[in-house]
Design an enzyme around this catalytic site. Structure first.
Site, mmCIF file in Angstrom:
data_model
loop_
_atom_site.group_PDB
_atom_site.id
_atom_site.type_symbol
_atom_site.label_atom_id
_atom_site.label_comp_id
_atom_site.label_asym_id
_atom_site.label_seq_id
_atom_site.Cartn_x
_atom_site.Cartn_y
_atom_site.Cartn_z
ATOM 1 N N ARG A 237 25.363 8.153 -20.700
ATOM 2 C CA ARG A 237 24.997 8.389 -19.311
ATOM 3 C C ARG A 237 23.507 8.716 -19.258
ATOM 4 O O ARG A 237 22.972 9.409 -20.134
ATOM 5 C CB ARG A 237 25.789 9.559 -18.719
ATOM 6 N N GLU A 266 20.394 5.236 -10.922
ATOM 7 C CA GLU A 266 20.832 3.833 -10.990
ATOM 8 C C GLU A 266 21.122 3.326 -9.590
ATOM 9 O O GLU A 266 21.720 4.059 -8.797
ATOM 10 C CB GLU A 266 22.087 3.709 -11.865
ATOM 11 N N HIS A 285 23.198 -1.228 -16.807
ATOM 12 C CA HIS A 285 24.512 -0.605 -17.015
ATOM 13 C C HIS A 285 25.596 -1.682 -17.203
ATOM 14 O O HIS A 285 26.570 -1.737 -16.459
ATOM 15 C CB HIS A 285 24.862 0.318 -15.824
HETATM 16 N N1 LIG Z 1 27.153 2.052 -20.587
HETATM 17 C C1 LIG Z 1 28.402 1.843 -20.209
HETATM 18 O O1 LIG Z 1 28.710 0.894 -19.497
HETATM 19 C C2 LIG Z 1 29.480 2.761 -20.683
HETATM 20 C C3 LIG Z 1 30.754 2.233 -20.886
HETATM 21 C C4 LIG Z 1 31.754 3.081 -21.344
HETATM 22 C C5 LIG Z 1 31.489 4.416 -21.569
HETATM 23 N N2 LIG Z 1 30.252 4.910 -21.340
HETATM 24 C C6 LIG Z 1 29.989 6.335 -21.589
HETATM 25 O O2 LIG Z 1 30.332 6.624 -22.923
HETATM 26 C C7 LIG Z 1 31.046 7.845 -22.960
HETATM 27 C C8 LIG Z 1 31.891 7.917 -24.215
HETATM 28 O O3 LIG Z 1 33.000 7.046 -24.122
HETATM 29 P P1 LIG Z 1 34.169 7.141 -25.230
HETATM 30 O O4 LIG Z 1 35.273 6.258 -24.778
HETATM 31 O O5 LIG Z 1 33.611 6.953 -26.587
HETATM 32 O O6 LIG Z 1 34.598 8.663 -25.026
HETATM 33 P P2 LIG Z 1 35.200 9.671 -26.098
HETATM 34 O O7 LIG Z 1 35.709 10.827 -25.297
HETATM 35 O O8 LIG Z 1 36.143 8.968 -27.007
HETATM 36 O O9 LIG Z 1 33.925 10.108 -26.956
HETATM 37 C C9 LIG Z 1 32.960 11.021 -26.556
HETATM 38 C C10 LIG Z 1 32.630 11.877 -27.782
HETATM 39 O O10 LIG Z 1 31.503 12.699 -27.474
HETATM 40 C C11 LIG Z 1 31.734 13.955 -28.073
HETATM 41 N N3 LIG Z 1 30.898 14.978 -27.454
HETATM 42 C C12 LIG Z 1 31.015 15.530 -26.237
HETATM 43 N N4 LIG Z 1 30.050 16.458 -26.043
HETATM 44 C C13 LIG Z 1 29.317 16.477 -27.173
HETATM 45 C C14 LIG Z 1 28.167 17.207 -27.595
HETATM 46 N N5 LIG Z 1 27.609 18.125 -26.797
HETATM 47 N N6 LIG Z 1 27.655 16.967 -28.813
HETATM 48 C C15 LIG Z 1 28.215 16.049 -29.641
HETATM 49 N N7 LIG Z 1 29.308 15.326 -29.308
HETATM 50 C C16 LIG Z 1 29.843 15.541 -28.084
HETATM 51 C C17 LIG Z 1 33.224 14.197 -27.874
HETATM 52 O O11 LIG Z 1 33.714 15.189 -28.759
HETATM 53 C C18 LIG Z 1 33.774 12.807 -28.170
HETATM 54 O O12 LIG Z 1 34.039 12.651 -29.551
HETATM 55 C C19 LIG Z 1 31.804 7.863 -21.640
HETATM 56 O O13 LIG Z 1 32.153 9.179 -21.255
HETATM 57 C C20 LIG Z 1 30.822 7.237 -20.684
HETATM 58 O O14 LIG Z 1 29.994 8.224 -20.116
HETATM 59 C C21 LIG Z 1 29.245 4.112 -20.901
HETATM 60 O O1 LIG Z 2 32.265 4.883 -17.988
HETATM 61 C C1 LIG Z 2 32.407 3.662 -17.940
HETATM 62 O O2 LIG Z 2 33.513 3.113 -18.072
HETATM 63 C C2 LIG Z 2 31.230 2.772 -17.733
HETATM 64 O O3 LIG Z 2 30.060 3.464 -17.608
HETATM 65 C C3 LIG Z 2 31.422 1.833 -16.598
HETATM 66 O O4 LIG Z 2 31.164 2.502 -15.406
#
Ligand SMILES: NC(=O)c1ccc[n+]([C@@H]2O[C@H](COP(=O)([O-])OP(=O)(O)OC[C@H]3O[C@@H](n4cnc5c(N)ncnc54)[C@H](O)[C@@H]3O)[C@@H](O)[C@H]2O)c1
Ligand SMILES: O=C(O)[C@H](O)CO
Length: 323
Positions: A237, A266, A285
């Site tokens: 994010r 964004e 994004h």
């Molecule tokens: N760019 C995009 O289009 C896109 C797409 C999907 C997800 N995302 C972002 O990616 C994030 C992660 O997705 P995911 O499915 O891997 O989630 P997830 O919950 O499996 O992984 C997130 C990890 O971050 C860790 N974490 C949280 N706070 C932390 C900190 N302060 N220090 C270190 N580690 C920490 C958690 O323990 C967890 O292991 C989502 O929450 C979303 O914001 C972005």
């Molecule tokens: O969190 C997510 O799934 C991606 O950022 C798409 O919005």
């Protein structure tokens, strides 16, 4: 009578039909105050809410007294006030498994394009600058066998580590609250504190959720600790990064380059300093934005809402305790 739901995102036709087979659907363009006012009865009676990217807060929920479940077409849910949902016993469903591999691909694309200057040199070719054999001013830096540091070793972090380790022979460092047994065993990954990761990684990759703890986790002090050859990647994010500090670090040569899919604001304003820097790859994004994955996310979100309103929340539920 079918339960009523509000849909605030366009769905593929077959998924819209699947939704309509279960619910009486009111489609709205967004969740703005004007939209809520214009469809006041539909919001008042809705038991379900389905869409993505809009803010769902206490003010909106106060207009939706019948609401029992929300379903977001995303894995991230920082745009939801989870406390407000919990207080009203409203379930929150998301799509954690549908996009993992695609987002990990996007992270690799950012790593490769930043290191090898893919976007920058392709633009130079289009501008007619490739008139003789290329010299060092066209060169990039290697990716293979360089050290990757992953901050956010969750589902996507793990899929990135897999690509980096097996595909590119990269040593994997990660910062997390706890050691990740699977990452250690499968990818020979090394758990370390954030400072060590910042100092040792050639690619510092953030794939963190936005929380009170992660907001502006990467600021001036963190960029100062990175190698001057380091490349910073963020697909978690935008608000996890102090963007002004990132711009300053890039301009001062404190870090070498950045590959970014997410931004503090964004869409990224065209006036952003980031867009003036040749060593920045900025994507709109698109982490999960493939036809296949966006379809799978929407299908999962539709099924999640059907399940939640039928009391089935064994998977994909953020707050099962409110049931
Ligand atoms: N760019 C995009 O289009 C896109 C797409 C999907 C997800 N995302 C972002 O990616 C994030 C992660 O997705 P995911 O499915 O891997 O989630 P997830 O919950 O499996 O992984 C997130 C990890 O971050 C860790 N974490 C949280 N706070 C932390 C900190 N302060 N220090 C270190 N580690 C920490 C958690 O323990 C967890 O292991 C989502 O929450 C979303 O914001 C972005
Ligand atoms: O969190 C997510 O799934 C991606 O950022 C798409 O919005």
């Amino acid at each position: 009578m079918k339960p009523s739901v509000i849909l605030y995102k366009a769905l593929p036709d077959d998924l819209q039909r699947r939704l309509e087979a279960h619910f009486s659907v009111t489609k709205v363009p967004n969740l703005d105050a004007d939209t809520v006012q214009n469809h006041a009865d539909a919001f008042k009676n809705a038991e379900g809410l389905l869409g993505s990217s809009e803010k769902v807060d206490a003010a909106l929920l106060d207009n939706m007294p019948a609401l029992r479940a929300t379903s977001t077409i995303s894995v991230g849910y920082d745009n939801f006030d989870v406390d407000a949902l919990n207080a009203r016993r409203v379930l929150l469903m998301h799509t954690p498994t549908a996009l993992t591999e695609t987002v990990a691909d996007t992270l690799m694309a950012l790593i490769l394009s930043s290191a090898r200057r893919v976007v920058e040199v392709a633009e130079r070719v289009k501008a007619g600058e490739w008139t003789k054999g290329i010299g060092p001013d066209w060169f990039g830096t290697d990716v293979h066998h360089k050290t990757i540091g992953i901050v956010g070793m969750g589902r996507i972090g793990l899929a990135l580590a897999q690509r980096a380790h097996f595909g590119f022979g990269m040593p994997v460092l990660y910062n997390a609250r706890r050691q990740h047994k699977e990452a250690d065993e499968r990818f020979n990954a090394r758990h370390c504190d954030l400072d060590t990761l910042l100092q040792e990684a050639d690619f510092v990759c953030s794939i963190l959720p936005l929380t009170d703890e992660t907001r502006h986790l990467f600021g001036a002090a963190e960029f100062a600790k990175m190698k001057s050859s380091a490349i910073f990647i963020n697909a978690g994010r935008g608000q996890v990064v102090d963007e002004n500090a990132l711009i300053a670090a890039l301009k001062a040569g404190e870090i070498h380059a950045a590959g970014l899919d997410v931004f503090e604001q964004e869409p990224l304003p065209v006036s952003s300093e980031l867009l003036k820097l040749p060593n920045v790859v900025a994507l709109p994004h698109i982490g999960s934005a493939t036809h296949e994955t966006r379809y799978n996310m929407a299908a999962t979100a539709v099924d999640n809402l059907i399940d939640a309103l039928n009391g089935k929340i064994e998977k994909n539920c953020v707050n099962p305790q409110v049931k």
